[in-house]
Design a protein around this motif. Structure first.
Motif, PDB file in Angstrom:
ATOM      1  N   ASN A  61     -11.613  29.659  93.946  1.00  0.00           N
ATOM      2  CA  ASN A  61     -12.222  29.916  95.248  1.00  0.00           C
ATOM      3  C   ASN A  61     -13.683  30.334  95.132  1.00  0.00           C
ATOM      4  O   ASN A  61     -14.274  30.820  96.096  1.00  0.00           O
ATOM      5  N   THR A  62     -14.254  30.134  93.955  1.00  0.00           N
ATOM      6  CA  THR A  62     -15.653  30.520  93.721  1.00  0.00           C
ATOM      7  C   THR A  62     -16.545  29.280  93.784  1.00  0.00           C
ATOM      8  O   THR A  62     -16.077  28.147  93.918  1.00  0.00           O
ATOM      9  N   ASP A  63     -17.831  29.544  93.646  1.00  0.00           N
ATOM     10  CA  ASP A  63     -18.809  28.455  93.644  1.00  0.00           C
ATOM     11  C   ASP A  63     -19.139  27.995  92.232  1.00  0.00           C
ATOM     12  O   ASP A  63     -20.049  27.171  92.047  1.00  0.00           O
ATOM     13  N   GLN A  64     -18.412  28.506  91.252  1.00  0.00           N
ATOM     14  CA  GLN A  64     -18.643  28.138  89.857  1.00  0.00           C
ATOM     15  C   GLN A  64     -17.359  27.552  89.251  1.00  0.00           C
ATOM     16  O   GLN A  64     -16.253  27.918  89.653  1.00  0.00           O
ATOM     17  N   PRO A  65     -17.484  26.660  88.274  1.00  0.00           N
ATOM     18  CA  PRO A  65     -16.289  26.172  87.568  1.00  0.00           C
ATOM     19  C   PRO A  65     -15.571  27.321  86.859  1.00  0.00           C
ATOM     20  O   PRO A  65     -16.210  28.261  86.372  1.00  0.00           O
ATOM     21  N   VAL A  66     -14.262  27.233  86.826  1.00  0.00           N
ATOM     22  CA  VAL A  66     -13.447  28.268  86.184  1.00  0.00           C
ATOM     23  C   VAL A  66     -12.536  27.601  85.147  1.00  0.00           C
ATOM     24  O   VAL A  66     -11.894  26.591  85.439  1.00  0.00           O
ATOM     25  N   GLU A  67     -12.512  28.214  83.951  1.00  0.00           N
ATOM     26  CA  GLU A  67     -11.651  27.696  82.904  1.00  0.00           C
ATOM     27  C   GLU A  67     -10.291  28.398  82.941  1.00  0.00           C
ATOM     28  O   GLU A  67     -10.208  29.609  83.138  1.00  0.00           O
ATOM     29  N   TYR A  68      -9.234  27.596  82.739  1.00  0.00           N
ATOM     30  CA  TYR A  68      -7.872  28.128  82.709  1.00  0.00           C
ATOM     31  C   TYR A  68      -7.198  27.684  81.415  1.00  0.00           C
ATOM     32  O   TYR A  68      -7.429  26.575  80.917  1.00  0.00           O
ATOM     33  N   THR A  69      -6.344  28.557  80.917  1.00  0.00           N
ATOM     34  CA  THR A  69      -5.453  28.207  79.809  1.00  0.00           C
ATOM     35  C   THR A  69      -4.029  28.482  80.263  1.00  0.00           C
ATOM     36  O   THR A  69      -3.703  29.604  80.650  1.00  0.00           O
ATOM     37  N   ILE A  70      -3.210  27.471  80.245  1.00  0.00           N
ATOM     38  CA  ILE A  70      -1.823  27.625  80.701  1.00  0.00           C
ATOM     39  C   ILE A  70      -0.886  27.154  79.595  1.00  0.00           C
ATOM     40  O   ILE A  70      -1.231  26.319  78.758  1.00  0.00           O
ATOM     41  N   VAL A  71       0.332  27.701  79.618  1.00  0.00           N
ATOM     42  CA  VAL A  71       1.334  27.405  78.587  1.00  0.00           C
ATOM     43  C   VAL A  71       2.661  27.082  79.274  1.00  0.00           C
ATOM     44  O   VAL A  71       3.082  27.805  80.186  1.00  0.00           O
ATOM     45  N   SER A  72       3.305  26.018  78.826  1.00  0.00           N
ATOM     46  CA  SER A  72       4.605  25.669  79.408  1.00  0.00           C
ATOM     47  C   SER A  72       5.636  26.728  79.049  1.00  0.00           C
ATOM     48  O   SER A  72       5.751  27.156  77.908  1.00  0.00           O
ATOM     49  N   SER A  73       6.375  27.167  80.053  1.00  0.00           N
ATOM     50  CA  SER A  73       7.352  28.242  79.835  1.00  0.00           C
ATOM     51  C   SER A  73       8.758  27.883  80.319  1.00  0.00           C
ATOM     52  O   SER A  73       9.647  28.732  80.274  1.00  0.00           O
ATOM     53  N   VAL A  74       8.945  26.672  80.785  1.00  0.00           N
ATOM     54  CA  VAL A  74      10.245  26.219  81.281  1.00  0.00           C
ATOM     55  C   VAL A  74      10.633  24.939  80.528  1.00  0.00           C
ATOM     56  O   VAL A  74       9.811  24.040  80.342  1.00  0.00           O
TER      57      VAL A  74
END
Length: 229
Positions: free
Chosen positions: A106-119
């Protein structure tokens, strides 16, 4: 002693008695004939029901493109076989989702995410309804060589991604697969020996039914898939 001279009246009485007796015998004979006729009709009907006709509906020369045989039983060397032919009706690609994340920036800048499968989920080709067949080779030949009969997704698979400004990103983990519809045609026949009968000898089969099937078909391709919402 002189012979008795029958009067006209006595003759008439005798004839009348004889006529009544004859009529009774004739009526009894007719009733017996009617009963015998009924019995004969019943016997003919039963024989017709028990005697197979030469042109049995559903009996045909075994199709030459049968791809699978299954031994039903065997008695004194004579084996009963069930044969199958498959027809592909439709195959639609589908991503089979096991795990997912909603990533909001929801910001005006790119955001990095790291996600891991848990199911972890298991996707399996469903059993055919009405017949006992193995569809593995049929699916790999006619739909995709990547199809497997069962696939369990992994845990702990990591994804790093950048979400653009003011964007919602949906990250889904799963396997590539298909929605498949196909038909199974079945026949039955008898053959001497332990091996399935050959298809080039004019052997006759009895049509045993048509069984439409619907299933998901997973592949061994497992991955993350990204889309915006």
């Amino acid at each position: 002693m002189t012979a008795h001279q029958c009067t006209r009246q006595e003759v008439d009485v005798y004839v009348a008695k004889g006529d009544r007796t004859g009529r009774r015998r004739l009526a009894a004979g007719r009733r017996l004939g009617a009963r015998l006729g009924v019995v004969t009709s019943v016997v003919i009907l039963l024989l017709g029901a028990l005697t197979p006709t030469a042109a049995h509906a559903g009996e045909v020369v075994c199709p030459a493109d049968i791809t699978q045989w299954r031994l039903l039983d065997k008695d004194y060397g004579l084996a009963r076989w069930e044969a199958y032919r498959f027809t592909l009706l439709s195959a639609t690609p589908r991503f089979l989702v096991s795990d997912g994340r909603q990533l909001d920036n929801n910001t005006d800048q790119p955001v990095e995410y790291t996600i891991v499968s848990s199911v972890s989920n298991t996707f399996t080709v469903s059993n055919t309804v009405g017949v006992n067949v193995n569809v593995s080779s049929f699916l790999t030949i006619n739909v995709s060589q990547n199809i497997v009969m069962q696939r369990q997704t992994q845990l702990g698979v990591t994804l790093k991604t950048t979400v653009p400004p003011r964007t919602r990103l949906i990250a889904e983990y799963g396997v590539e697969g298909y929605d498949v519809s196909y038909g199974v045609e079945a026949w039955r026949t008898a053959w001497v020996g332990d091996n399935p009968p050959p298809l080039n000898v004019g052997l006759r089969c009895v049509e045993w039914g048509y069984y439409p099937q619907s299933t998901i078909a997973p592949t061994h391709i497992e991955t993350w898939r990204l889309r915006t919402a």
